[in-house]
Design a protein around this motif. Sequence first.
Motif, PDB file in Angstrom:
ATOM      1  N   LEU A   1      -4.140  -0.377  -6.803  1.00 31.74           N
ATOM      2  CA  LEU A   1      -3.880  -1.739  -6.354  1.00 31.74           C
ATOM      3  C   LEU A   1      -4.750  -2.762  -7.065  1.00 31.74           C
ATOM      4  O   LEU A   1      -4.384  -3.933  -7.156  1.00 31.74           O
ATOM      5  CB  LEU A   1      -4.108  -1.841  -4.836  1.00 31.74           C
ATOM      6  CG  LEU A   1      -3.082  -1.118  -3.967  1.00 31.74           C
ATOM      7  CD1 LEU A   1      -3.529  -1.102  -2.512  1.00 31.74           C
ATOM      8  CD2 LEU A   1      -1.708  -1.768  -4.095  1.00 31.74           C
ATOM      9  N   GLU A   2      -5.893  -2.320  -7.588  1.00 31.37           N
ATOM     10  CA  GLU A   2      -6.837  -3.244  -8.229  1.00 31.37           C
ATOM     11  C   GLU A   2      -6.613  -3.379  -9.729  1.00 31.37           C
ATOM     12  O   GLU A   2      -6.881  -4.430 -10.308  1.00 31.37           O
ATOM     13  CB  GLU A   2      -8.278  -2.774  -7.979  1.00 31.37           C
ATOM     14  CG  GLU A   2      -9.329  -3.741  -8.510  1.00 31.37           C
ATOM     15  CD  GLU A   2     -10.745  -3.200  -8.387  1.00 31.37           C
ATOM     16  OE1 GLU A   2     -11.696  -4.004  -8.472  1.00 31.37           O
ATOM     17  OE2 GLU A   2     -10.900  -1.967  -8.233  1.00 31.37           O
TER      18      GLU A   2
ATOM     19  N   THR B   1      -7.299   6.516  -7.336  1.00 32.27           N
ATOM     20  CA  THR B   1      -7.204   6.330  -5.894  1.00 32.27           C
ATOM     21  C   THR B   1      -6.177   5.225  -5.628  1.00 32.27           C
ATOM     22  O   THR B   1      -5.813   4.465  -6.538  1.00 32.27           O
ATOM     23  CB  THR B   1      -8.557   5.914  -5.291  1.00 32.27           C
ATOM     24  OG1 THR B   1      -8.899   4.603  -5.766  1.00 32.27           O
ATOM     25  CG2 THR B   1      -9.664   6.895  -5.693  1.00 32.27           C
TER      26      THR B   1
ATOM     27  N   ASP C   1      -6.664   2.548  -3.915  1.00 32.59           N
ATOM     28  CA  ASP C   1      -7.337   1.262  -4.114  1.00 32.59           C
ATOM     29  C   ASP C   1      -7.449   0.935  -5.602  1.00 32.59           C
ATOM     30  O   ASP C   1      -7.302  -0.237  -5.992  1.00 32.59           O
ATOM     31  CB  ASP C   1      -8.730   1.290  -3.485  1.00 32.59           C
ATOM     32  CG  ASP C   1      -8.671   1.220  -1.951  1.00 32.59           C
ATOM     33  OD1 ASP C   1      -7.647   0.734  -1.421  1.00 32.59           O
ATOM     34  OD2 ASP C   1      -9.634   1.654  -1.306  1.00 32.59           O
ATOM     35  N   GLU C   2      -7.701   1.924  -6.428  1.00 29.29           N
ATOM     36  CA  GLU C   2      -7.756   1.680  -7.874  1.00 29.29           C
ATOM     37  C   GLU C   2      -6.401   1.253  -8.415  1.00 29.29           C
ATOM     38  O   GLU C   2      -6.312   0.365  -9.275  1.00 29.29           O
ATOM     39  CB  GLU C   2      -8.240   2.928  -8.606  1.00 29.29           C
ATOM     40  CG  GLU C   2      -9.725   3.196  -8.476  1.00 29.29           C
ATOM     41  CD  GLU C   2     -10.138   4.505  -9.118  1.00 29.29           C
ATOM     42  OE1 GLU C   2     -11.307   4.621  -9.549  1.00 29.29           O
ATOM     43  OE2 GLU C   2      -9.293   5.435  -9.172  1.00 29.29           O
TER      44      GLU C   2
ATOM     45  N   ARG D   1       0.827  -1.213   0.000  1.00 26.33           N
ATOM     46  CA  ARG D   1       0.000   0.000   0.000  1.00 26.33           C
ATOM     47  C   ARG D   1       0.857   1.258   0.000  1.00 26.33           C
ATOM     48  O   ARG D   1       0.540   2.234  -0.681  1.00 26.33           O
ATOM     49  CB  ARG D   1      -0.953  -0.001   1.193  1.00 26.33           C
ATOM     50  CG  ARG D   1      -2.017   1.084   1.085  1.00 26.33           C
ATOM     51  CD  ARG D   1      -3.163   0.897   2.059  1.00 26.33           C
ATOM     52  NE  ARG D   1      -4.252   1.816   1.714  1.00 26.33           N
ATOM     53  CZ  ARG D   1      -5.223   1.537   0.869  1.00 26.33           C
ATOM     54  NH1 ARG D   1      -5.244   0.361   0.249  1.00 26.33           N
ATOM     55  NH2 ARG D   1      -6.162   2.419   0.609  1.00 26.33           N
TER      56      ARG D   1
END
Length: 314
Positions: free
Chosen positions: A267-268, A262, A264-265, A247
Motif C-alpha cells: 500500500l505504501e 507485506t 502495508d508495503e 486493503r
Amino acid sequence: MRDFRFGFNFSGLRPASEVADLCRTAEELGYDIALGTDHLPNGSPFSPLAIAAHATSRMRVGTLTINNEFWNPAMLAREAITLDYLTDGRFELGLGAGHMKWEFDAAGLPWRPIGERIERLGRTVEELRRLFTDGPGEPESAVQVRNRFGRRELKPVQKDGLHASGPPLLIGGTGDRVLSLAAQHADIVGIGGLFQVKGEPPGTFRMTTAAIAEERVTFIREQAGDRANGVEFNVLVQFVAITDDRRGLAENLVAERAPYLTVDEALETPFVLIGTAEQIAEQLRENRERFGFSYIVVHEPYMREFAPVIEKLS
C-alpha cells in the motif's frame, strides 16, 4: 514543485488505425505522453510513435526505454531526430542499459556485465550529444549534394535536451551506476519499479518498496548536485486498481503476485496504486512531496482504469 505529467506505455504489433484510436482516446482522457517500449518481440519502438503524434494534437511521445545494447549511437540519433521532425518537436528519448538476458541471446548479442553495459550507455549519451549538436560530420561533397537537393541537415527540432540540443533525455534504472549516470546527464530520471534480485538468474525481479525508492531518490539528488532541482522524476507504476476495498485488494495482490511484500508495503510503495480515485490522487500528491515523482506512467492495460485519477489531479 513540478506539475504532474501522465503517460502510458504501449507495445505490440497492431494496425495504424488502432494505434491512432488508442492515442486519441488517451489524449481525451488527459494523458500527456504515449510511450513505446524496446523489447524484441514487440515490433519497432519508434514507428508507432509517429502515428501516435499524427493522431493527436498536444500529446507528446517517447520511449520507455530504448535498450542501448540494441543500437549504434549514430543510427539511434537518426531515429530520434527523424521522430523529432515527424512529431514537430514532441519526442522524448528514454534510454536504459537492457535487462532481459533472453532477448540478448535471441538477438545474438553478447550479455555483457552490467558495469560494461552502463559504460557503453554513457558513451552513447556523449555521442548523442555530439550528433544532436554537430550532426553526422558529413564531408563537404555530401553537404553540397544535400544543399543542391534542398535536404535538411540531420539535426533535431528541439533545442533544450541533453543540455544543448535534442529531445529531452530520460535514463531509467535502479542501481547506483546507472542512476549516477542519469543524475549527471538526464533531463528525466526514471526509478525502476522492479529490481533484479541479487544472486538470482537474470529476469528474477521484485517490486521496489517505498523505502528503497526514497533511498534511490536521495542518492540521485546527491549525485546530481546543483542540477538536482532541474531533474524531473519519473515512476513507472506496475499495478493500478480502483476499488473501495483498498486493503482487501492489497492482500490479494501480495498473496498472488508479491509474497515478498507485506500488505502495508504494497500500500505504501509508489509503484502500486490501489484505492478510490480520490485515495490514489492523494497518494500521488504525497508521493510527489516525499519522492519528487511528478511524471507518472502506467502500463497500457491500466490506461482507462487510471483515467479518473488524472481527472482528480487536473
